[in-house]
Design an enzyme around this catalytic site. Sequence first.
Site, PDB file in Angstrom:
ATOM      1  N   PRO A 182      48.067  84.992  38.923  1.00  0.00           N
ATOM      2  CA  PRO A 182      46.624  84.761  39.077  1.00  0.00           C
ATOM      3  C   PRO A 182      45.827  85.918  38.475  1.00  0.00           C
ATOM      4  O   PRO A 182      46.237  87.074  38.549  1.00  0.00           O
ATOM      5  CB  PRO A 182      46.428  84.701  40.594  1.00  0.00           C
ATOM      6  CG  PRO A 182      47.768  84.366  41.140  1.00  0.00           C
ATOM      7  CD  PRO A 182      48.770  84.963  40.197  1.00  0.00           C
ATOM      8  N   CYS A 183      44.700  85.578  37.894  1.00  0.00           N
ATOM      9  CA  CYS A 183      43.939  86.590  37.155  1.00  0.00           C
ATOM     10  C   CYS A 183      42.853  87.277  37.975  1.00  0.00           C
ATOM     11  O   CYS A 183      42.280  88.265  37.522  1.00  0.00           O
ATOM     12  CB  CYS A 183      43.307  85.948  35.924  1.00  0.00           C
ATOM     13  SG  CYS A 183      42.115  84.653  36.317  1.00  0.00           S
ATOM     14  N   GLN A 184      42.567  86.802  39.174  1.00  0.00           N
ATOM     15  CA  GLN A 184      41.419  87.325  39.912  1.00  0.00           C
ATOM     16  C   GLN A 184      41.471  88.838  40.105  1.00  0.00           C
ATOM     17  O   GLN A 184      40.452  89.513  40.021  1.00  0.00           O
ATOM     18  CB  GLN A 184      41.289  86.647  41.284  1.00  0.00           C
ATOM     19  CG  GLN A 184      40.964  85.185  41.212  1.00  0.00           C
ATOM     20  CD  GLN A 184      42.207  84.317  41.154  1.00  0.00           C
ATOM     21  OE1 GLN A 184      43.286  84.769  40.808  1.00  0.00           O
ATOM     22  NE2 GLN A 184      42.044  83.049  41.479  1.00  0.00           N
TER      23      GLN A 184
END
Length: 196
Positions: free
Chosen positions: A70-72
């Site tokens: 995930p890039c968050q």
Amino acid sequence: MAEKNNNLDLYYKFLNQEITKIQLLSYVPQEVLHRSINAEINDETIQTILNKFDVLLGKEQVRGVIGGPPCQAFSTIGRAQNAHKKATDGRIYLYRYYIDFLERYSPDFFVFENVKGLLSFKDADGEPLLAKIIKEFNEAGYSLGYRIENTKNYGVPQSRERIIIFGVPLGHESLIESFFQLWNHFKNPKLVLKKH
């Protein structure tokens, strides 16, 4: 079951929120769904996921691994909102499960994608995370190269800069440049979303 030539129309309906994910999946053959693993990867689930993958894989060899965490945590917006959580944000180190897959299945290549913010992200120790990622992938037996690409140049109806990391087993580094040269052939396609 939808006609084969209508499957793309179904996907566009999903993208345009005309049908739900459940409705879209109802058109996917059951044998495909049974070969899919939809589970969160963490310390408690990784072994079960790998075991399920072993069963699904049977005697087949994994040729490549494509994906990314995930890039968050790495995005500049996510970073600003979660700066106080950096020491405890497990998403930062999810790439290590990716390495677990590489070590277990020894694929011929991998493609790892994430936000451009990964280039400048520093972990809880203040160290550049990308340097650690590269080191850990090398220790797992893989060389890698990376570059920044904008999704709009590949038919995606959004302008998003992404880091594309391509890796191969140590000793096959010449394939990295070949991959990125081939990648250039896919720029600026004439792909557009249909409007309903």
